[in-house]
Scaffold this motif. Sequence first.
Motif, PDB file in Angstrom:
ATOM      1  N   VAL A   1       0.855  -1.193   0.000  1.00 54.88           N
ATOM      2  CA  VAL A   1       0.000   0.000   0.000  1.00 54.88           C
ATOM      3  C   VAL A   1       0.890   1.242   0.000  1.00 54.88           C
ATOM      4  CG1 VAL A   1      -1.700   1.317   1.315  1.00 54.88           C
ATOM      5  CG2 VAL A   1      -1.900  -1.182   1.135  1.00 54.88           C
ATOM      6  N   VAL A   2       0.621   2.147  -0.926  1.00 54.89           N
ATOM      7  CA  VAL A   2       1.452   3.349  -1.051  1.00 54.89           C
ATOM      8  C   VAL A   2       0.695   4.630  -0.748  1.00 54.89           C
ATOM      9  CG1 VAL A   2       3.085   2.307  -2.661  1.00 54.89           C
ATOM     10  CG2 VAL A   2       1.027   3.430  -3.555  1.00 54.89           C
ATOM     11  N   SER A   3      -0.633   4.613  -0.823  1.00 52.16           N
ATOM     12  CA  SER A   3      -1.364   5.852  -0.544  1.00 52.16           C
ATOM     13  C   SER A   3      -2.825   5.551  -0.248  1.00 52.16           C
ATOM     14  CB  SER A   3      -1.273   6.832  -1.726  1.00 52.16           C
ATOM     15  OG  SER A   3      -1.927   6.304  -2.868  1.00 52.16           O
ATOM     16  N   LEU A   4      -3.452   6.527   0.396  1.00 51.84           N
ATOM     17  CA  LEU A   4      -4.881   6.496   0.673  1.00 51.84           C
ATOM     18  C   LEU A   4      -5.562   7.547  -0.190  1.00 51.84           C
ATOM     19  CD1 LEU A   4      -4.729   6.393   4.595  1.00 51.84           C
ATOM     20  CD2 LEU A   4      -4.764   4.443   3.007  1.00 51.84           C
ATOM     21  N   GLU A   5      -6.573   7.169  -0.911  1.00 50.96           N
ATOM     22  CA  GLU A   5      -7.323   8.107  -1.754  1.00 50.96           C
ATOM     23  C   GLU A   5      -8.490   8.665  -0.952  1.00 50.96           C
ATOM     24  OE1 GLU A   5     -10.294   7.925  -5.583  1.00 50.96           O
ATOM     25  OE2 GLU A   5      -8.557   6.566  -5.578  1.00 50.96           O
ATOM     26  N   ARG A   6      -8.608   9.978  -0.967  1.00 53.23           N
ATOM     27  CA  ARG A   6      -9.644  10.625  -0.178  1.00 53.23           C
ATOM     28  C   ARG A   6     -10.705  11.245  -1.078  1.00 53.23           C
ATOM     29  NH1 ARG A   6      -7.857  10.998   5.092  1.00 53.23           N
ATOM     30  NH2 ARG A   6      -5.614  10.596   5.365  1.00 53.23           N
ATOM     31  N   GLY A   7     -11.932  11.256  -0.589  1.00 50.13           N
ATOM     32  CA  GLY A   7     -13.023  11.906  -1.289  1.00 50.13           C
ATOM     33  C   GLY A   7     -13.096  13.375  -0.926  1.00 50.13           C
ATOM     34  N   PRO A   8     -14.098  14.093  -1.440  1.00 49.28           N
ATOM     35  CA  PRO A   8     -14.217  15.541  -1.185  1.00 49.28           C
ATOM     36  C   PRO A   8     -14.286  15.899   0.295  1.00 49.28           C
ATOM     37  CG  PRO A   8     -15.666  14.866  -2.967  1.00 49.28           C
ATOM     38  CD  PRO A   8     -15.117  13.608  -2.382  1.00 49.28           C
ATOM     39  N   SER A   9     -14.854  15.001   1.101  1.00 51.40           N
ATOM     40  CA  SER A   9     -14.998  15.296   2.531  1.00 51.40           C
ATOM     41  C   SER A   9     -13.734  14.989   3.319  1.00 51.40           C
ATOM     42  CB  SER A   9     -16.152  14.469   3.111  1.00 51.40           C
ATOM     43  OG  SER A   9     -15.821  13.092   3.100  1.00 51.40           O
ATOM     44  N   GLY A  10     -12.748  14.392   2.664  1.00 48.62           N
ATOM     45  CA  GLY A  10     -11.534  13.974   3.363  1.00 48.62           C
ATOM     46  C   GLY A  10     -11.581  12.537   3.830  1.00 48.62           C
ATOM     47  N   ARG A  11     -12.704  11.902   3.663  1.00 47.98           N
ATOM     48  CA  ARG A  11     -12.864  10.501   4.043  1.00 47.98           C
ATOM     49  C   ARG A  11     -12.101   9.616   3.060  1.00 47.98           C
ATOM     50  NH1 ARG A  11     -16.974   8.136   7.168  1.00 47.98           N
ATOM     51  NH2 ARG A  11     -17.395   5.929   6.696  1.00 47.98           N
ATOM     52  N   VAL A  12     -11.443   8.576   3.553  1.00 46.07           N
ATOM     53  CA  VAL A  12     -10.737   7.650   2.669  1.00 46.07           C
ATOM     54  C   VAL A  12     -11.752   6.823   1.896  1.00 46.07           C
ATOM     55  CG1 VAL A  12      -9.157   5.685   2.558  1.00 46.07           C
ATOM     56  CG2 VAL A  12      -8.717   7.549   4.166  1.00 46.07           C
ATOM     57  N   VAL A  13     -11.621   6.828   0.565  1.00 44.68           N
ATOM     58  CA  VAL A  13     -12.570   6.097  -0.276  1.00 44.68           C
ATOM     59  C   VAL A  13     -11.916   4.935  -1.022  1.00 44.68           C
ATOM     60  CG1 VAL A  13     -14.075   8.096  -0.572  1.00 44.68           C
ATOM     61  CG2 VAL A  13     -12.203   7.706  -2.203  1.00 44.68           C
ATOM     62  N   ALA A  14     -10.578   4.873  -1.019  1.00 43.74           N
ATOM     63  CA  ALA A  14      -9.887   3.780  -1.685  1.00 43.74           C
ATOM     64  C   ALA A  14      -8.449   3.699  -1.188  1.00 43.74           C
ATOM     65  CB  ALA A  14      -9.902   3.953  -3.209  1.00 43.74           C
ATOM     66  N   VAL A  15      -7.869   2.538  -1.384  1.00 45.77           N
ATOM     67  CA  VAL A  15      -6.470   2.304  -1.027  1.00 45.77           C
ATOM     68  C   VAL A  15      -5.723   1.949  -2.297  1.00 45.77           C
ATOM     69  CG1 VAL A  15      -4.899   0.819   0.276  1.00 45.77           C
ATOM     70  CG2 VAL A  15      -7.069   1.543   1.306  1.00 45.77           C
ATOM     71  N   ARG A  16      -4.580   2.588  -2.507  1.00 45.16           N
ATOM     72  CA  ARG A  16      -3.799   2.357  -3.725  1.00 45.16           C
ATOM     73  C   ARG A  16      -2.521   1.595  -3.390  1.00 45.16           C
ATOM     74  NH1 ARG A  16      -5.491   4.750  -8.292  1.00 45.16           N
ATOM     75  NH2 ARG A  16      -7.126   6.359  -8.132  1.00 45.16           N
TER      76      ARG A  16
END
Length: 518
Positions: free
Chosen positions: A256-271
């Motif tokens: 895992v290299v990064s966390l993808e965040r949505g507009p609210s700052g909530r994590v929506v995916a893991v890359r």
Amino acid sequence: MKTVKTVTGRTDHVVVVGAGLAGLSCALHLLGAGRRVTVLERGTQPGGRAGVLRSGGYRIDTGPTVLTMPDLLDEALAAGGSSLRERLDLVRLDPAYRAEFADGTAIDVHSDPDRMEAQIRSVAGPAEAAGYRRLRSWLEKVYRAQMHSFIDANFDSPLGLLGADLARLAALGGFGRLGPRIGSFLHDDRLRRIFSFQSLYAGVAPARALAAYAVIAYMDTVAGVWFPRGGMHAVPRALASAAAQAGAGLRYGRAVVSLERGPSGRVVAVRTADGGRTPCDAVVITADLPAAHRLLGRRPRRAVPLRWSPSAFLLHLGTDRRWDRLAHHTLSFGAAWESTFTELTRSGRVMSDPSLLVTNPTATDPALAPPGRHLHHVLAPCPNLQTGPIDWARTAPAYRDSLVRELERRGLEGLGEAVVFERVVTPADWLAQGHGAGTPFSAAHTLAQTGPFRPRNLVPGEENVVLAGCGTTPGVGVPTVLVSGKLAAARITGGTRATGARTVPRDAGRGVRSGARP
């Protein structure tokens, strides 16, 4: 039952980062609560710190070698619809340890109270045997006061400590110092060491550790020490198999290299490093604290910087002979004691008179080595790289030789000539694996890093990220990281924890037997 904070919003699909013991425990508890779970592991197999090295016919456990409180394993497996009896073949070790001392004496440590009392009576006299009985009773009370309310519990603030168990623990002297408290029961220096050396697991010298950390001595010397056939790596293999059977998606080779965040700052995916993207509703990060902070993009604010535990210098030795004096686990104490802890935690030097843990797993499971060969793990506590920035590339060969010579002097005659296979692990290797300050034991259990003061598993400012593993609550050790996975799952599901672990009875597992040692 107290109410604690939990992840808000949807939590249908949870990604667990890391397939170590904490991550697999968390996955099983999440599955038991009806969540869909994907586990992303950078390695090619489960285990994390509890890994395995296969080479030349040897199966070498690269992490923990001591297993206590297997009921916590049973609890995690049960959450996924399985059981300890189905998944693991455990051997109860008797003695749990053999302790050897600089004066040439040895004491076998038995979890059976009558056998241990008889052993102490024979080597230290009736007064010390009576003191052991009082100590054992105190250890049991300390365990009962802590397990439900402090170890197997989530905290949102120090106020969460308040309750009847806090008063009980205080009345038991749990907030005094471990060394003096053990000394109030036992006067023989050898026995004091046997029941207090465990505080080193917590990263603090017995003279300075809270007496509450006697709970580790309870786990070792009262609840007992076990060994799984196939080696310690059989534990994460069993947990991973149970999680897969319960529906978890286990994906290896996915760093895992990064966390993808949505507009609210909530994590929506893991890359992941291979370009993969795994959508999620919540994330549990089980990597050590520095790696977890890198993924989060920030470090939590602390009034005092983290203090790290001492590290470990490891020798994995395959030999063409064995030594009958060794039990499965043998504690080889040097004459020095207080100065040893000063060297490890303050001076930043290797031990001048080392105390060592020698594990001989082929004494219990010969299949871990080729026919006619034997396996030995030598663990020498050493300073972490923050306390002692030692150049291990230059120092390791000479230090390895000095440990072998010292063990030969202590009775393992011919050890150097008997070695036919070896691997050396230093703090520099632990650092390369991502462990803070080059220690596999993570943050020390000082007062400022214990209970609600330890880095919390619910990350401030993160709506749907939870931490698990030895860097967060409740702390370091196989039992506690299993609990940490369960507590992380409870932060997502809102579920309540069990009423505390019980000791597994002697017939747990698929054919439990006492270890056959002299």
